[in-house]
Design an enzyme around this catalytic site. Structure first.
Site, short mmCIF file in Angstrom:
data_model
loop_
_atom_site.label_atom_id
_atom_site.label_comp_id
_atom_site.label_asym_id
_atom_site.label_seq_id
_atom_site.Cartn_x
_atom_site.Cartn_y
_atom_site.Cartn_z
N LYS A 48 22.48 25.34 -23.40
CA LYS A 48 23.05 24.32 -24.30
C LYS A 48 24.28 23.69 -23.63
O LYS A 48 24.41 22.48 -23.59
CB LYS A 48 23.47 24.96 -25.61
CG LYS A 48 24.41 24.12 -26.47
CD LYS A 48 24.77 24.76 -27.79
CE LYS A 48 25.99 25.58 -27.75
NZ LYS A 48 27.28 24.89 -27.78
N ASN A 49 25.15 24.54 -23.08
CA ASN A 49 26.44 24.01 -22.60
C ASN A 49 26.36 23.34 -21.24
O ASN A 49 27.34 22.75 -20.79
CB ASN A 49 27.49 25.14 -22.61
CG ASN A 49 27.85 25.52 -24.05
OD1 ASN A 49 27.48 24.82 -25.00
ND2 ASN A 49 28.52 26.64 -24.22
N CYS A 105 37.02 23.37 -35.71
CA CYS A 105 35.95 24.11 -36.39
C CYS A 105 36.53 25.48 -36.73
O CYS A 105 37.71 25.74 -36.51
CB CYS A 105 34.73 24.22 -35.48
SG CYS A 105 35.05 25.15 -34.00
N ARG A 125 40.78 23.08 -31.72
CA ARG A 125 40.00 22.37 -30.69
C ARG A 125 40.62 21.00 -30.35
O ARG A 125 40.00 19.98 -30.47
CB ARG A 125 38.54 22.19 -31.12
CG ARG A 125 37.84 23.37 -31.70
CD ARG A 125 37.55 24.48 -30.73
NE ARG A 125 36.61 24.17 -29.69
CZ ARG A 125 35.28 24.30 -29.78
NH1 ARG A 125 34.76 24.70 -30.92
NH2 ARG A 125 34.50 24.00 -28.77
N ASP A 183 32.24 33.30 -25.69
CA ASP A 183 31.05 33.05 -26.52
C ASP A 183 30.25 34.32 -26.78
O ASP A 183 29.37 34.33 -27.64
CB ASP A 183 30.16 31.99 -25.88
CG ASP A 183 30.82 30.62 -25.88
OD1 ASP A 183 30.34 29.72 -25.16
OD2 ASP A 183 31.83 30.47 -26.57
N ARG A 241 21.97 25.67 -33.94
CA ARG A 241 22.63 24.70 -33.06
C ARG A 241 22.54 25.14 -31.61
O ARG A 241 22.63 24.32 -30.70
CB ARG A 241 24.12 24.55 -33.44
CG ARG A 241 24.34 23.92 -34.79
CD ARG A 241 25.78 23.58 -35.01
NE ARG A 241 26.31 22.73 -33.94
CZ ARG A 241 27.52 22.20 -33.97
NH1 ARG A 241 28.33 22.47 -34.98
NH2 ARG A 241 27.96 21.43 -32.99
C1 EPZ Z 1 33.31 24.82 -24.20
O1 EPZ Z 1 34.08 24.34 -25.30
C2 EPZ Z 1 32.04 25.39 -24.81
N1 EPZ Z 1 31.30 24.34 -25.50
C3 EPZ Z 1 32.37 26.50 -25.80
O2 EPZ Z 1 31.14 27.04 -26.27
C4 EPZ Z 1 33.13 27.59 -25.04
O3 EPZ Z 1 33.51 28.61 -25.95
C5 EPZ Z 1 34.39 26.99 -24.39
O4 EPZ Z 1 34.01 25.89 -23.53
C6 EPZ Z 1 35.15 28.01 -23.56
O5 EPZ Z 1 34.31 28.52 -22.57
C7 EPZ Z 1 30.51 23.50 -24.77
O6 EPZ Z 1 30.43 23.61 -23.56
C8 EPZ Z 1 29.76 22.45 -25.53
P1 EPZ Z 1 37.75 24.44 -23.73
P2 EPZ Z 1 35.41 23.42 -25.00
O7 EPZ Z 1 38.16 23.03 -23.63
O8 EPZ Z 1 35.17 22.59 -23.83
C9 EPZ Z 1 42.13 24.49 -25.56
C10 EPZ Z 1 29.59 27.72 -27.89
O9 EPZ Z 1 29.59 28.63 -28.72
N2 EPZ Z 1 42.16 23.04 -25.33
O10 EPZ Z 1 37.44 25.20 -22.47
O11 EPZ Z 1 35.78 22.77 -26.28
C11 EPZ Z 1 41.12 24.88 -26.64
O12 EPZ Z 1 41.69 24.75 -27.93
C12 EPZ Z 1 30.85 26.90 -27.67
O13 EPZ Z 1 28.61 27.40 -27.18
C13 EPZ Z 1 43.35 22.36 -25.55
O14 EPZ Z 1 44.36 22.94 -25.93
O15 EPZ Z 1 36.47 24.56 -24.68
C14 EPZ Z 1 40.82 26.31 -26.30
O16 EPZ Z 1 41.82 27.14 -26.85
C15 EPZ Z 1 31.99 27.34 -28.57
N3 EPZ Z 1 43.38 21.01 -25.34
C16 EPZ Z 1 40.91 26.33 -24.77
O17 EPZ Z 1 41.63 25.15 -24.39
C17 EPZ Z 1 42.27 20.32 -24.90
O18 EPZ Z 1 42.35 19.09 -24.71
C18 EPZ Z 1 39.55 26.30 -24.06
O19 EPZ Z 1 38.82 25.22 -24.60
C19 EPZ Z 1 41.07 21.05 -24.69
C20 EPZ Z 1 41.04 22.40 -24.90
#
Ligand code: EPZ
Length: 436
Positions: A22-23, A116, A121, A305, A397
């Site tokens: 998915k990711n 969420c 996020r 995850d 999803r």
């Molecule tokens: C991706 O989400 C994945 N989703 C998530 O999988 C996964 O848990 C996550 O990466 C971490 O590996 C997809 O790939 C579609 P991040 P993403 O930006 O990109 C903070 C699942 O279950 N952050 O790496 O949204 C954020 O709040 C999903 O398949 C900021 O502060 O994750 C978090 O604490 C859930 N500012 C941390 O960084 C930003 O602009 C990591 O988030 C962006 C992120």
């Protein structure tokens, strides 16, 4: 919505082929917007988030055809950068269109992707990176409007590792003038898959998988074919199902090389793992040992995850253990539901303390997000009696058909239609029906 009914305590035996990631599929679908031609993506998982992404592609002017596991996107006619809020609200990863739309049409407007249950996020890192390309961003009540003008390559140093911000920045850099260098970029396999697709389409990218990625912009992209790699989180989920229920399973087309942090913990808990030519064999026939103290980390550390799904297994181990969540601020919501099944988990700050030596019992429980829902399925596989899991739409999803998959491995799984029953009612399998 349907509930999933599981009659627990049946060991799993058999083999399954792991679905596409998915990711990896989601950012690559967004990346097809950059290709003024036809992209053919094989091994796309048939899941709700991919369906929503395909809808979004159509709203910006792409022709999309989905046959079995192959999605064909003709982005020759991409016309506009306005993403309808109905889709952005449903799926926050639609923010990944920002970089691609700015690269292709020079503008994008989208509703602020909501948070969420697992956390706020925010997308500040995405916006700061776009601004370093010279993009003008404006926040309105509805959301964000961004105009690219002539994007120039930049040297972008991320303060923390962000998968989505890294992906968005790579997509924006592909058509930016000159070279872009990312420092402290995310290293997840999904970043490497995105870059592999873009290179196949003609982009010039190096360093993905390390923290430093270089993109030489303004290469002309062309249509191509690409096969989405298998899903490492689905692989880990099914291995945890075997750890919970016991038995012996074989997962085909499993990305074992992406799961060493997870395998390390499973072996500590007593799993016998055998890896050969793209297959992972897992046997668990003895009592589960403690997992010890686990901390979620960015790749290649233990993946966030698989945090909730692991909690369900930790509860069954003969000794106590703990899980510290360092990536998201609110990813223990599912603990309340696991405790209704007898898990006895206690949260203190960022750490969940799991006493272990528990015999879980079936109950009516509710999934509120994707991986928490998977954790409930895993707990149900080991629980005494019947577990009814509502909120199946969250699980769909990310998993093509988790109930059918575990049924293929011998689990007793049914669907309960329109289960608006309250959570205090006992669960009767009579209400269930065969898997669709
Ligand atoms: C991706 O989400 C994945 N989703 C998530 O999988 C996964 O848990 C996550 O990466 C971490 O590996 C997809 O790939 C579609 P991040 P993403 O930006 O990109 C903070 C699942 O279950 N952050 O790496 O949204 C954020 O709040 C999903 O398949 C900021 O502060 O994750 C978090 O604490 C859930 N500012 C941390 O960084 C930003 O602009 C990591 O988030 C962006 C992120």
């Amino acid at each position: 919505m349907d509930s999933i009914l599981i009659c627990g305590e049946t060991p799993l035996y058999g083999r399954l082929r792991v679905q596409g990631s998915k990711n990896a599929a989601l950012p690559i679908l967004a990346a097809t917007v950059l290709v003024p031609g036809i992209s053919v993506l094989h091994n796309c998982p048939k899941i709700e988030d991919v369906r929503l992404m395909c809808k979004l592609l159509e709203t910006v002017g792409c022709q999309v055809k989905w046959e079995n596991h192959t999605v064909t996107v003709d982005a020759s006619g991409v016309v506009c950068g306005t993403l309808p809020s109905e889709y952005v609200e449903k799926m926050r990863s639609s923010v990944i269109f920002m970089g691609a739309m700015l690269g292709r049409v020079g503008e994008v407007s989208l509703k602020y992707p909501g948070g969420c249950v697992i956390g706020k996020r925010p997308i500040d890192l995405h916006l700061k990176a776009m601004e370093q390309f010279g993009v003008q961003t404006r926040q309105t009540e509805e959301g964000i409007v961004a105009n690219a003008g002539k994007m120039k390559g930049a040297h972008i140093i991320f303060p923390i590792s962000s998968v989505g911000a890294t992906e968005n920045t790579i997509l924006a850099a592909v058509y930016a003038e000159g070279t872009t260098v990312l420092e402290q970029a995310a290293r997840e396999p999904e970043i490497q898959a995105l870059c592999a697709f873009l290179r196949r389409a003609g982009a010039e990218i190096a360093g993905d998988g390390s923290g430093r990625i270089r993109i030489d912009g303004q290469r002309t992209l062309h249509g191509c074919e690409y096969t989405i790699p298998p899903d490492r989180i689905v692989t880990g989920t099914y291995l945890l199902g075997c750890m919970a229920a016991g038995g012996e399973i074989c997962l085909e087309n499993a990305p074992a090389e992406e799961l060493s942090a997870v395998f390390h913990v499973l072996k500590r808990m007593g799993a016998e793992l055998f890896i050969c030519s793209g297959e992972v064999h897992c046997r668990r026939t003895h009592a589960l040992k403690s997992a010890g103290n686990i901390m979620t980390e960015v790749y290649p550390g233990y993946p966030t995850d698989l945090q909730s799904p692991m909690l369900a297994v930790m509860a069954l181990a003969e000794k106590n253990s703990s899980m510290t969540e360092t990536i998201f601020e609110n990813r223990f919501r599912i603990v309340e539901e696991l405790n209704r099944m007898g898990a006895g988990i206690h949260i203190q700050g960022k750490t969940a303390f799991v006493p272990g030596a528990r015999r879980l019992h079936g109950a009516r429980v509710t999934a509120q997000e994707l991986r928490g829902g998977a954790a409930l399925v895993i707990a149900g596989l080991a629980a005494e009696g019947i577990t009814a899991i509502s909120g199946r739409q969250y699980i769909d999803r990310g998993y093509e058909n988790i109930a059918k998959d575990f049924e293929t491995l011998g689990a007793k799984v049914l669907y309960e239609e329109n289960s608006g029953k309250d959570s205090r009612q006992p669960v009767t399998a009579a209400a269930g029906k065969e898997n669709r």
